[in-house]
Write a protein that holds these residues in place. Structure first.
Motif, short mmCIF file in Angstrom:
data_model
loop_
_atom_site.label_atom_id
_atom_site.label_comp_id
_atom_site.label_asym_id
_atom_site.label_seq_id
_atom_site.Cartn_x
_atom_site.Cartn_y
_atom_site.Cartn_z
N SER A 1 22.95 51.25 120.07
CA SER A 1 24.19 50.90 120.76
C SER A 1 23.90 49.98 121.93
N PHE A 2 24.94 49.27 122.39
CA PHE A 2 24.80 48.35 123.53
C PHE A 2 24.87 49.13 124.83
N GLN B 1 23.41 37.09 131.15
CA GLN B 1 22.63 38.24 131.60
C GLN B 1 21.74 38.75 130.44
N GLU B 2 20.87 39.68 130.79
CA GLU B 2 19.98 40.26 129.79
C GLU B 2 20.75 41.25 128.92
N ILE B 3 20.48 41.21 127.63
CA ILE B 3 21.09 42.16 126.70
C ILE B 3 20.18 43.38 126.61
N ILE B 4 20.77 44.54 126.82
CA ILE B 4 20.01 45.80 126.75
C ILE B 4 20.67 46.69 125.71
N VAL B 5 19.86 47.20 124.81
CA VAL B 5 20.35 48.13 123.78
C VAL B 5 19.59 49.44 123.91
N GLN B 6 20.24 50.48 123.42
CA GLN B 6 19.63 51.81 123.42
C GLN B 6 19.36 52.22 121.97
N MET C 1 18.12 46.78 111.83
CA MET C 1 19.55 46.90 112.10
C MET C 1 20.03 45.62 112.76
N VAL C 2 21.34 45.32 112.65
CA VAL C 2 21.87 44.05 113.13
C VAL C 2 23.30 44.24 113.66
N ALA C 3 23.64 43.36 114.60
CA ALA C 3 25.02 43.26 115.12
C ALA C 3 25.33 41.79 115.34
N SER C 4 26.56 41.38 114.96
CA SER C 4 26.92 39.96 115.08
C SER C 4 28.44 39.84 115.00
N GLY C 5 28.95 38.74 115.59
CA GLY C 5 30.36 38.43 115.49
C GLY C 5 31.26 39.48 116.10
N GLU C 6 32.24 39.96 115.34
CA GLU C 6 33.21 40.92 115.82
C GLU C 6 32.57 42.22 116.29
N ARG C 7 31.46 42.61 115.68
CA ARG C 7 30.79 43.84 116.10
C ARG C 7 30.25 43.68 117.51
N LEU C 8 29.77 42.47 117.83
CA LEU C 8 29.31 42.22 119.21
C LEU C 8 30.49 42.20 120.18
N LYS C 9 31.57 41.58 119.76
CA LYS C 9 32.72 41.52 120.66
C LYS C 9 33.26 42.91 120.97
N GLY C 10 33.26 43.80 119.99
CA GLY C 10 33.76 45.14 120.22
C GLY C 10 32.70 46.11 120.71
N ARG C 11 31.49 45.63 120.92
CA ARG C 11 30.38 46.49 121.37
C ARG C 11 30.22 47.69 120.44
N GLN C 12 30.33 47.43 119.15
CA GLN C 12 30.19 48.50 118.14
C GLN C 12 28.71 48.73 117.83
N PRO C 13 28.36 49.92 117.34
CA PRO C 13 26.95 50.21 117.03
C PRO C 13 26.41 49.26 115.96
N PHE C 14 25.14 49.12 115.96
CA PHE C 14 24.46 48.28 114.97
C PHE C 14 24.54 48.94 113.59
N VAL C 15 24.44 48.09 112.58
CA VAL C 15 24.42 48.58 111.20
C VAL C 15 23.08 48.22 110.57
#
Length: 303
Positions: free
Chosen positions: A169-170, A177-182, A280-294
């Motif tokens: 998750s984001f 800024q720096e992107i940090i994921v958990q 796992m990956v996140a892109s487009g709408e998933r990034l905009k909504g800060r949704q978990p990676f798939v």
């Protein structure tokens, strides 16, 4: 020297006073029985005529055979049975002439012979039975051993540790800024995971990526740890986007994807090593909504 027809040659030894090598060969006149003298004294020996010589062929019992065809004979069973009966009668007569002590010895010998035959047959049957029993026992032992190995393997599979990435998750995502994921690590097994080393990295790749990079060897700064059964652990991982302008916009439009690549190595309590790879990956709408990676279609394996 010419020899008249119907004459026979004979070799007759000379008298005691003459040389042994001096042999008399003379023609015999038919019916005279005398030998002509060819120098030196000789003895006249009678010569039997072949027509008067007796012929005594070996007698063949005519009652034992009868002719089926020229040269083929088969035994007559009636005559043979008569001869066998006679031989059996003579055998009984011989037994009758034996004394009580001799008869006892004969019967003892017969009983011992029958006993030996019975023991031999019993021994053969017992050896066959023992061989079958041994084969069955060996088969049962092999089956029990295979079942024991299978049961032990099933028990290990049920009790061993299973470490995987439960979720990504984001924690921070803002332009400039720096992107940090958990990254959440979880042990789904019933026993602890030993010597756990979690290697996680973030990468900007085209979406969808044709190929995923191979992770290098883990950094020596990563120290092994223990993850208890049914427990989770959070790992934070960051990546800067300031060095590459326009990366955030390309991520939001779906041109690029933010990939989380991980490699987890650990050992179970049974001493076996295991490796889990995560993509796992996140892109487009998933990034905009800060949704978990798939999870990606490739790059997710476990042993």
């Amino acid at each position: 020297m010419r020899i008249a027809p119907n004459t026979m040659m004979a070799s007759v030894p000379i008298g005691l006073g003459s040389n042994a090598a001096d042999v008399l060969r003379a023609p015999r006149s038919a019916g005279t029985g005398e030998i002509a003298k060819l120098g030196g004294a000789s003895r006249c020996l009678p010569w039997p005529d072949r027509t008067t010589m007796p012929v005594d062929p070996m007698p063949i019992p005519s009652d034992l055979h009868y002719t089926l065809a020229p040269g083929a004979q088969v035994p007559q069973w009636a005559a043979m049975w008569e001869h066998l009966s006679t031989a059996f009668g003579e055998t009984l007569s011989a037994f009758a002439r034996l004394g009580p002590g001799d008869m006892l010895l004969v019967w003892v010998a017969v009983l011992l012979t029958l006993l030996c035959i019975l023991v031999a047959r019993l021994s053969r049957g017992l050896s066959r039975f023992t061989g079958r029993q041994l084969h069955l026992t060996t088969s049962l032992a092999d089956t029990a051993l295979a079942a024991g190995c299978l049961q032990r393997e099933m028990n290990e599979r049920q009790l061993r540790a299973y470490v995987d990435v439960a979720a990504v998750s984001f924690q921070r995502f803002a332009p400039g800024q720096e992107i940090i994921v958990q990254v959440e690590l979880r042990n789904h097994g019933l026993t602890p995971a030993l010597n756990l080393i979690a290697q996680v990295t973030l990468a900007f790749l085209p979406f969808p990526a044709p190929d995923l990079p191979v992770l290098e060897a883990p950094s020596p700064d990563l120290l092994p740890s223990v993850l208890a059964a049914r427990e989770s652990r959070a790992v934070l991982q960051g990546v800067s986007i300031q060095s590459t302008p326009g990366t955030a916009e390309r991520l939001l439009t779906g041109e690029l994807g933010l990939y989380v690549l991980g490699k987890l190595t650990y050992a179970d309590v049974f001493g076996r090593e295991h490796v889990t790879t995560v993509s796992m990956v996140a892109s487009g709408e998933r990034l905009k909504g800060r949704q978990p990676f798939v999870r990606c279609e490739a790059g997710n394996q476990s042993s």
